[in-house]
Design an enzyme around this catalytic site. Structure first.
Site, PDB file in Angstrom:
ATOM      1  N   HIS A  76     -10.090 -20.143 -11.545  1.00 44.19           N
ATOM      2  CA  HIS A  76     -10.235 -21.537 -11.983  1.00 44.19           C
ATOM      3  C   HIS A  76      -9.743 -21.738 -13.409  1.00 44.19           C
ATOM      4  O   HIS A  76      -9.973 -22.775 -14.013  1.00 44.19           O
ATOM      5  CB  HIS A  76     -11.701 -21.971 -11.854  1.00 44.19           C
ATOM      6  CG  HIS A  76     -12.175 -21.921 -10.433  1.00 44.19           C
ATOM      7  ND1 HIS A  76     -12.269 -23.032  -9.642  1.00 44.19           N
ATOM      8  CD2 HIS A  76     -12.537 -20.874  -9.656  1.00 44.19           C
ATOM      9  CE1 HIS A  76     -12.685 -22.681  -8.434  1.00 44.19           C
ATOM     10  NE2 HIS A  76     -12.848 -21.368  -8.420  1.00 44.19           N
ATOM     11  N   GLU A  97      -4.173   2.383 -24.763  1.00 43.94           N
ATOM     12  CA  GLU A  97      -4.055   3.311 -25.888  1.00 43.94           C
ATOM     13  C   GLU A  97      -3.254   4.550 -25.488  1.00 43.94           C
ATOM     14  O   GLU A  97      -2.612   5.183 -26.324  1.00 43.94           O
ATOM     15  CB  GLU A  97      -5.463   3.717 -26.360  1.00 43.94           C
ATOM     16  CG  GLU A  97      -5.593   3.833 -27.854  1.00 43.94           C
ATOM     17  CD  GLU A  97      -7.032   3.992 -28.319  1.00 43.94           C
ATOM     18  OE1 GLU A  97      -7.462   3.181 -29.154  1.00 43.94           O
ATOM     19  OE2 GLU A  97      -7.739   4.910 -27.857  1.00 43.94           O
ATOM     20  N   LYS A 156      -5.907  -0.164 -39.890  1.00 47.78           N
ATOM     21  CA  LYS A 156      -6.986   0.432 -40.698  1.00 47.78           C
ATOM     22  C   LYS A 156      -6.536   0.617 -42.143  1.00 47.78           C
ATOM     23  O   LYS A 156      -7.270   0.304 -43.070  1.00 47.78           O
ATOM     24  CB  LYS A 156      -7.383   1.800 -40.126  1.00 47.78           C
ATOM     25  CG  LYS A 156      -8.179   1.735 -38.845  1.00 47.78           C
ATOM     26  CD  LYS A 156      -8.662   3.119 -38.457  1.00 47.78           C
ATOM     27  CE  LYS A 156      -9.111   3.150 -37.021  1.00 47.78           C
ATOM     28  NZ  LYS A 156      -9.283   4.512 -36.513  1.00 47.78           N
TER      29      LYS A 156
HETATM   30  O1  PA5 Z   1      -9.937   6.506 -28.128  1.00 46.11           O
HETATM   31  C1  PA5 Z   1     -10.068   6.599 -29.336  1.00 46.11           C
HETATM   32  O2  PA5 Z   1      -9.728   7.608 -29.945  1.00 46.11           O
HETATM   33  C2  PA5 Z   1     -10.712   5.496 -30.145  1.00 46.11           C
HETATM   34  O3  PA5 Z   1     -11.001   4.388 -29.386  1.00 46.11           O
HETATM   35  C3  PA5 Z   1     -11.998   5.995 -30.736  1.00 46.11           C
HETATM   36  O4  PA5 Z   1     -12.852   6.372 -29.710  1.00 46.11           O
HETATM   37  C4  PA5 Z   1     -12.648   4.945 -31.597  1.00 46.11           C
HETATM   38  O5  PA5 Z   1     -11.769   4.543 -32.601  1.00 46.11           O
HETATM   39  C5  PA5 Z   1     -13.911   5.484 -32.231  1.00 46.11           C
HETATM   40  O6  PA5 Z   1     -13.654   6.640 -32.957  1.00 46.11           O
HETATM   41  P1  PA5 Z   1     -14.821   7.552 -33.447  1.00 46.11           P
HETATM   42  O7  PA5 Z   1     -15.536   8.079 -32.268  1.00 46.11           O
HETATM   43  O8  PA5 Z   1     -14.147   8.643 -34.252  1.00 46.11           O
HETATM   44  O9  PA5 Z   1     -15.722   6.705 -34.307  1.00 46.11           O
END
Ligand code: PA5
Length: 442
Positions: free
Chosen positions: A304, A283, A418
């Site tokens: 394996h 990310e 989303k």
């Molecule tokens: O790293 C990130 O920003 C995402 O993985 C969020 O942690 C994830 O989408 C969850 O978001 P939130 O804590 O707002 O529910």
């Protein structure tokens, strides 16, 4: 002194020490951009010194909350997704025994998928058990945890009536978001996700510490390890700093066409470290058409299966082995008079020795097959060492992202799915997109 070993010997056939050293100036600049907070994403750097600012009172608040949960419940249901669960899951999986004590508070994670089967089966599992909920969402609006929260809260209300609210701990933004509003209205106990800490860097905040403490792990030792790493990795801008060196090395490999980095562990308990690491690097770096693709394998299991590809497939990957020098437990191979399995040659040898030879043999084979190997080692799986390791990766990730020339602290790409999902589900505000998608689908 560093608590971690970083061995690059099996990289030098592919990128020379000189080629890595040539990246020292850009790595140094990236280090300063990160630590002096001058780069893109600099409003999300609260994690860097977060653990060094914990007061005894704050840690005790977490520990006391766990004590209160234990008085009421046998199970803590942790609701969160992405950065709001992977850190805690990684630490708990790595540090708890495979078969925890039945008297321990059981910590289970939900809200991290859209599996109706998992939700339903977990609700059924909880039907006759006392439980509490820790709902974790920085935004307070993420669909997966929001759906899970609604459903698990329903069961809490069914079981405990008006007292349900005392069984919910919300970890969320200090002021904003639907979860904050609900927590204030219903009077849930709350912990704060700081504004300047993104999800994937948040395991060292109450996002991670509350579930980790609930599982019985010593969070003070974890914080100690994190702070040791903070001291070790935030002072030196040269390649003598292992976090800078790891960042420079993976970028040097990337520039040579090694675009896939696979995190390797030989300890299945460490599998969720890889899941956390994949989010951290994936990310942070996968944007603007750039980035190393973070993959993971658990050896010898995956030798394996996917092992064939590592030995012989497309030559675009390197491996980063996370080695645990001393296992928690060990066991010796015994003698068998008949020796029908032909294993008496291993008599008296321990299983960890066999694992060590598998590690060495695999490393030699993969390197000669064209796969560079970075080796990171820690002494053992305990809270201090593990906190140290996670922080090492976080600092390296920030430096590596700036070497790549991207903003390591945003994630614009996760919005696309989303929006489509909301449009397809008929969420108010997405009507126009719904029409456009319908046209595409027809
Ligand atoms: O790293 C990130 O920003 C995402 O993985 C969020 O942690 C994830 O989408 C969850 O978001 P939130 O804590 O707002 O529910």
């Amino acid at each position: 002194m560093s608590k971690l070993g970083l061995d690059l010997k099996c990289v030098y056939n592919f990128v020379s020490e000189q080629e890595i050293k040539a990246l020292a100036p850009v790595a140094k600049e990236a280090f300063h951009t990160l630590l002096e907070k001058t780069g893109e994403g600099n409003d999300f750097l609260g994690w860097i010194d977060f653990a060094s600012k914990y007061t005894e009172e704050e840690l005790c608040d977490i520990i006391d909350t766990v004590k209160a949960i234990k008085k009421m419940a046998k199970v803590l249901v942790v609701i969160g997704i992405g950065g709001s669960y992977l850190g805690a899951k990684a630490v708990i999986s790595a540090l708890k025994p495979y078969y925890p004590d039945k008297d321990d508070l059981e910590v289970i994670f939900v809200g991290n998928s859209l599996s109706s089967t998992y939700i339903k089966e977990t609700l059924e599992y909880l039907e006759d058990k006392d439980f509490c909920i820790n709902v974790i969402s920085k935004s307070g609006t993420t669909t997966e945890p929001a759906i899970a929260f609604r459903l698990f809260k329903e069961l809490l209300i069914k079981k405990y009536g008006k007292a349900y609210a005392s069984r919910i701990i919300a970890t969320t933004d200090a002021k904003r978001g639907a979860l904050r509003q609900e927590a204030n209205k219903a009077g849930y106990k709350t912990f704060i996700v700081p504004d300047d800490v993104g999800g994937r860097f948040s395991f060292l905040t109450p996002v991670g510490l509350l579930p980790i403490a609930a599982s019985g792990i010593d969070i003070k030792a974890l914080v100690k390890g994190i702070n040791q790493a903070y001291n070790d990795y935030t002072k030196d801008d040269s390649l003598n700093n292992q976090a800078v060196l790891y960042a420079a090395t993976r970028n040097a490999l990337y520039r040579k066409g090694k675009v896939i980095e696979a995190l390797v562990t030989y300890e299945p308990k460490v599998k969720y470290l890889s899941e956390w690491w994949k989010q951290l690097f994936g990310e942070s770096e996968g944007k603007d058409g750039k980035g190393l693709f973070p993959a993971s394998v658990v050896y010898s299991t995956d030798l394996h299966s996917i092992g064939q590809f590592f030995q012989d497939g497309t030559r675009t990957m390197f491996e980063t082995i996370v080695n645990i020098d001393n296992p928690d437990k060990n066991i010796v191979v015994g003698h068998d008079e008949e020796n029908l399995d032909g294993l008496n040659y291993l008599e008296g040898k321990d299983v960890n020795y066999v694992k060590d030879m598998a590690t060495l043999g695999t490393k030699l084979a993969h390197v000669s097959g064209g796969v560079p190997n970075i080796v990171i080692s820690i002494d053992k799986l305990d809270a201090e060492n593990f906190g140290y390791l996670l922080y090492f990766f976080m600092i390296s990730c920030g430096i590596s992202g700036y070497i790549l020339g991207i903003n390591p602290f945003n994630q614009p790409g996760v919005e696309a799915y989303k929006k489509n999902m909301f449009a397809l589900l008929g969420k108010p505000g997405y009507e126009q997109l719904a029409k456009e998608l319908k046209k595409d689908l027809d």
